[in-house]
Design an enzyme around this catalytic site. Structure first.
Site, PDB file in Angstrom:
ATOM      1  CB  SER A 128      -0.905   0.016   1.234  1.00 28.83           C
ATOM      2  OG  SER A 128      -1.547   1.277   1.373  1.00 28.83           O
ATOM      3  CE1 TYR A 141      -4.062  -2.359   5.175  1.00 30.83           C
ATOM      4  CE2 TYR A 141      -3.335  -0.109   4.764  1.00 30.83           C
ATOM      5  CZ  TYR A 141      -3.755  -1.330   4.288  1.00 30.83           C
ATOM      6  OH  TYR A 141      -3.866  -1.545   2.938  1.00 30.83           O
TER       7      TYR A 141
END
Length: 235
Positions: A128, A141
């Site tokens: 990401s 995350y």
């Protein structure tokens, strides 16, 4: 015939990637924890990426059925429950890291086991843009995607001498159920506003980049983290 294995391939980026590879005529195995409607041309195999026995069996069954494992896309992941650092716990940490990091590690371990013996293969891990920049309320995350990038680069160095490439793709905000869940819990946050192109990407746009990394067109690329984020990482 190219054989492709995709974890977390029933929704979002994984589903679009499965459809794209199948559209090119590949044999596609989609792995997940729950049965669901499959992308056209794909075969479903049950596996939980947090369980090594599941991953070992998944890889072996794929090779038994199709004869090889040419491309592996490690897409299974979770965002967990967004919240400040002061709200996190050992359980919330494990919920995210067990899937995003341990799952990637175990998947690569058994994919590389087969690909080393073959003498070829391409692994694409889904990271990401948040692996490269902080984001309030998503600390675990973000940390998990930092870890995926580190695993990718380290594995690439181990795999290069065996003819196996390992890369990662780092999407920006993408129109997926994960983005919708995040927005529903943090309505004050507009992730699209951080994208210079002025919109979220589509799963199909990420799938095209994954196809490139998995193909011979990227034969001299390994250990790379490719940003596909509408310019979000440029500033």
């Amino acid at each position: 015939m190219t054989t492709v294995l995709i974890t977390g391939g029933l929704t979002g980026i994984g589903r679009a990637t499965a459809a794209a590879f199948a559209g090119q005529g590949a044999d596609v195995v989609v792995a997940g924890r729950h049965d669901a409607e499959l992308p056209a041309g794909a075969v479903f195999m049950h596996a939980d990426v947090r369980q090594e026995d599941d991953i070992r069996q998944l890889v072996d069954d794929t090779v038994t059925r199709f004869g090889s494992l040419d491309v592996a896309v490690n897409n299974a992941g979770t965002e967990g429950a967004p919240g400040a650092v002061t709200e996190q716990s050992a359980d919330s940490y494990a919920q995210i890291f067990d899937t995003n990091v341990l799952g990637t590690l175990l998947s690569m371990k058994h994919e590389m086991r087969v690909m080393f013996e073959q003498g070829h293969g391409s692994i694409v891990n889904v990271s990401s843009v948040l692996g490269h920049q902080g984001a309030a309320g998503t600390s675990i995350y973000v940390a998990s995607k930092h870890a995926v990038d580190g695993l990718t680069r380290s594995a690439a160095l181990e795999a290069a001498g065996h003819g196996v490439r390992v890369n990662a793709i780092a999407p920006g905000p993408i129109e997926t159920p994960m983005l919708q869940r995040y927005e529903s819990t943090r309505p004050e946050t507009d992730l699209r506003a951080s994208v210079p192109l002025g919109r979220a990407g589509t799963p199909e746009e990420i799938a095209k980049a994954v196809l490139f990394l998995g193909s011979d067109a990227a034969s001299f690329m390994t250990g790379e983290v490719m940003f596909v984020d509408g310019g979000a990482s440029a500033g």
